[in-house]
Design a protein around this motif. Structure first.
Motif, PDB file in Angstrom:
ATOM      1  N   ALA A   1      -3.197   4.935  -6.758  1.00  0.00           N
ATOM      2  CA  ALA A   1      -3.854   5.544  -5.599  1.00  0.00           C
ATOM      3  C   ALA A   1      -5.088   4.739  -5.184  1.00  0.00           C
ATOM      4  N   ARG A   2      -5.875   4.318  -6.164  1.00  0.00           N
ATOM      5  CA  ARG A   2      -7.070   3.536  -5.828  1.00  0.00           C
ATOM      6  C   ARG A   2      -6.697   2.156  -5.287  1.00  0.00           C
ATOM      7  N   ALA A   3      -5.611   1.582  -5.804  1.00  0.00           N
ATOM      8  CA  ALA A   3      -5.147   0.293  -5.276  1.00  0.00           C
ATOM      9  C   ALA A   3      -4.707   0.442  -3.817  1.00  0.00           C
TER      10      ALA A   3
ATOM     11  N   TYR B   1      -5.899   6.884   8.872  1.00  0.00           N
ATOM     12  CA  TYR B   1      -5.115   8.064   8.506  1.00  0.00           C
ATOM     13  C   TYR B   1      -4.568   7.926   7.089  1.00  0.00           C
ATOM     14  N   GLN B   2      -3.963   6.782   6.791  1.00  0.00           N
ATOM     15  CA  GLN B   2      -3.422   6.592   5.440  1.00  0.00           C
ATOM     16  C   GLN B   2      -4.539   6.513   4.411  1.00  0.00           C
TER      17      GLN B   2
ATOM     18  N   ALA C   1       0.826  -1.207   0.000  1.00  0.00           N
ATOM     19  CA  ALA C   1       0.000   0.000   0.000  1.00  0.00           C
ATOM     20  C   ALA C   1       0.862   1.259   0.000  1.00  0.00           C
ATOM     21  N   LEU C   2       1.938   1.244   0.771  1.00  0.00           N
ATOM     22  CA  LEU C   2       2.828   2.406   0.826  1.00  0.00           C
ATOM     23  C   LEU C   2       3.490   2.663  -0.523  1.00  0.00           C
ATOM     24  N   GLN C   3       3.923   1.598  -1.195  1.00  0.00           N
ATOM     25  CA  GLN C   3       4.589   1.824  -2.484  1.00  0.00           C
ATOM     26  C   GLN C   3       3.602   2.302  -3.532  1.00  0.00           C
ATOM     27  N   GLU C   4       2.357   1.821  -3.471  1.00  0.00           N
ATOM     28  CA  GLU C   4       1.344   2.313  -4.413  1.00  0.00           C
ATOM     29  C   GLU C   4       1.027   3.779  -4.140  1.00  0.00           C
ATOM     30  N   GLN C   5       0.950   4.136  -2.876  1.00  0.00           N
ATOM     31  CA  GLN C   5       0.691   5.526  -2.514  1.00  0.00           C
ATOM     32  C   GLN C   5       1.862   6.410  -2.960  1.00  0.00           C
TER      33      GLN C   5
ATOM     34  N   TRP D   1      -5.623   0.117   2.311  1.00  0.00           N
ATOM     35  CA  TRP D   1      -5.744   0.809   3.603  1.00  0.00           C
ATOM     36  C   TRP D   1      -7.102   0.548   4.238  1.00  0.00           C
ATOM     37  N   ILE D   2      -8.141   0.478   3.428  1.00  0.00           N
ATOM     38  CA  ILE D   2      -9.464   0.158   3.968  1.00  0.00           C
ATOM     39  C   ILE D   2      -9.458  -1.259   4.540  1.00  0.00           C
ATOM     40  N   GLU D   3      -8.859  -2.182   3.810  1.00  0.00           N
ATOM     41  CA  GLU D   3      -8.751  -3.575   4.275  1.00  0.00           C
ATOM     42  C   GLU D   3      -7.976  -3.657   5.590  1.00  0.00           C
ATOM     43  N   LEU D   4      -6.921  -2.840   5.704  1.00  0.00           N
ATOM     44  CA  LEU D   4      -6.077  -2.859   6.901  1.00  0.00           C
ATOM     45  C   LEU D   4      -6.679  -2.071   8.066  1.00  0.00           C
TER      46      LEU D   4
END
Length: 521
Positions: free
Chosen positions: A398-400, A412-413, A376-380, A405-408
């Motif tokens: 960004a959508r990925a 904040y992220q 998620a961090l690398q996609e962001q 982040w929703i799953e986790l």
């Protein structure tokens, strides 16, 4: 019941303070009681006393010609000192143990622990893993659960360090099976818990970290006067709560970890996490104090301090800090933090080539760690970079990231990623979608108590745009600004245009007036 018998009962009941006091008051102690006495001291965090008791046991057992008993006392003294960073003295104690074990000449548990300690001095990672495996085999052959648990835990950490994530986690799973069986001694239980949880964080293995932190919390809570290990347990629990958005609860855990605790790492990390929460909630002076405290305790205050400078509008200072961090070597867990922060900071400073390199570095680590968080961090990060070049290309990563982040359950992220999507939509002329994402993100940030873009003193302007506005206010031309900030004139033109759009003005004098009115210049 005499004092020693009472001390043993207190020890069995995990009443460490009472056990320690009673053992300390006894006139004479046999080898087993000296071992209990040392363990009680260690669990209370009384490390100077712990070393002194181990040395006393060594001298007593050596005088009795109990070679293996003396070797065991020397081994625990040496290994603990090595882990604490006292390599010279620790190495000396291990050398004493090796001499006694060689003199004894039998296949023994101390010999297995000595083999495990040799991983500290291995020539390379592969050799260290092999040595740890030898210790596992020896522990199983000799029936020592402590040796098996410690060796599996060390083998797992070494494999994680070498990038063998699946194998490393499998070894930590085995170590935790030994631990949860209840067969490990109290001291080894604490060591294995802390090591396994720390290992999970280095590869962002959240599921295990959460499960094992909860188990360690129960273990710590069952021993009210436990002094060692509790600090790290509270910090790890607070980090999970920070990720989940339970920031008030995280602060409560961190408040119970002080700089007076025996575990300086835990105290330093607690100060860092408090500083990061203060930064996210706009308490910049408090954040500064916390990062300073973390540094004093030997904990690196980066990249939090660089991100604080970015939020304060000191883009060049932030960029200088993060470039220095990038030049240093770090374990994978720390590198993930640094690369993500570097992407954000270097995008803000206009160093797009370096920002792209940082984002690509995160992508490489994501393929190595196989972690949802790192992915998620690398996609962001990729979305941040692409937004500056081609907004439509930013939407896919960004959508990925948003889905992850929703799953986790990382609010904040999630909100930060929604703001990225909003910026991309706005740049593509889709104002309605941009407004929808912005409203959702700001509500989440408000619920967290985080500083939203609208609440910051710089309003909707990025830190780099603030720098440009301040130079515009001095009367500098775009060419002069470009030279001072080491940017291309075209980049400065874009920043000035963005400032006009965001502030709703059409001239440099109007932008300057807005800056003075809102104390931006």
């Amino acid at each position: 019941m005499n004092a020693v018998a009472e001390a043993r009962s207190a020890y069995d009941a995990r009443a460490w303070s009472r056990a320690y006091e009673l053992f300390a008051a006894a006139d004479t102690l046999d080898a087993d009681d000296l071992d209990r006495y040392a363990v009680a001291a260690m669990l209370l965090g009384r490390m100077d006393e712990y070393y002194a008791i181990r040395e006393r046991a060594y001298e007593q057992l050596l005088a009795q010609r109990d070679l293996l008993g003396a070797a065991g006392a020397a081994l625990w003294n040496g290994m603990q000192r090595m882990v604490s960073g006292d390599v010279v003295v620790g190495g000396g104690w291990l050398a004493r143990a090796a001499r006694l074990i060689e003199e004894d000449g039998t296949d023994s548990v101390p010999a297995g622990f000595l083999r495990l300690s040799q991983a500290f001095a291995a020539d390379d990672l592969e050799q260290a893993v092999a040595i740890s495996n030898d210790a596992v085999v020896a522990g199983r052959r000799l029936g020592s659960k402590d040796l098996v648990g410690l060796a599996l835990h060390q083998q797992g950490l070494l494999l994680l360090e070498g990038g063998h994530t699946a194998d490393g986690l499998a070894k930590l799973d085995e170590a935790m099976v030994e631990l949860t069986s209840g067969s490990l001694s109290p001291m080894v239980t604490g060591i294995v818990y802390c090591g396994a949880i720390a290992g999970c964080w280095t590869v962002y293995e959240l599921r295990r970290a959460e499960e094992w932190t909860a188990a360690m919390t129960r273990w710590c809570d069952s021993q009210p006067d436990l002094g060692n290990f509790t600090g790290e347990c509270k910090v790890r629990r607070a980090e999970l709560k920070q990720l989940r958005g339970a920031w008030t609860d995280a602060r409560a855990d961190l408040a119970r970890v002080s700089s007076a605790d025996v575990d300086r790492w835990a105290a330093g990390c607690a100060a860092y996490v408090r500083g990061d929460l203060d930064r996210l909630q706009g308490h910049f002076a408090d954040a500064e104090e916390c990062f300073t405290e973390a540094s004093r305790l030997g904990y690196d205050p980066q990249p939090g301090l660089a991100l604080l400078r970015l939020q304060q509008g000191s883009v060049q200072a932030a960029a200088a800090m993060i470039r220095r961090c990038l030049s240093e070597s770090q374990d994978d867990g720390k590198r993930v933090e640094v690369l993500f922060a570097a992407t954000e900071i270097l995008v803000a400073s206009g160093e797009l080539e370096a920002a792209t390199a940082a984002a690509d570095g995160l992508t490489t680590l994501a393929s190595k760690c196989h972690s949802t968080i790192v992915q998620a961090l690398q996609e962001q990060a990729q979305a941040m970079v692409r937004l500056t070049q081609s907004p439509d290309a930013a939407l896919t990563p960004a959508r990925a990231a948003l889905r992850r982040w929703i799953e986790l359950r990382a609010p904040y992220q999630e909100a930060r990623t929604r703001l990225l999507i909003a910026d991309a939509c706005r740049a593509l002329g889709d104002a309605e979608s941009a407004d929808r994402e912005t409203v959702t993100a700001r509500q989440t940030l408000h619920d967290l108590g985080a500083v939203t873009e609208a609440q910051r003193p710089d309003g909707l302007l990025s830190p780099r745009e603030i720098e440009v506005l301040r130079l515009v206010a001095t009367g500098a031309t775009n060419r002069a600004i470009a030279a001072q900030l080491v940017l291309s004139e075209r980049t400065v033109d874009r920043h000035v245009s963005n400032i006009f759009t965001k502030l709703g003005v059409s001239s440099r004098s109007a932008a300057t007036a807005y800056g003075f009115e809102h104390k931006l210049v």
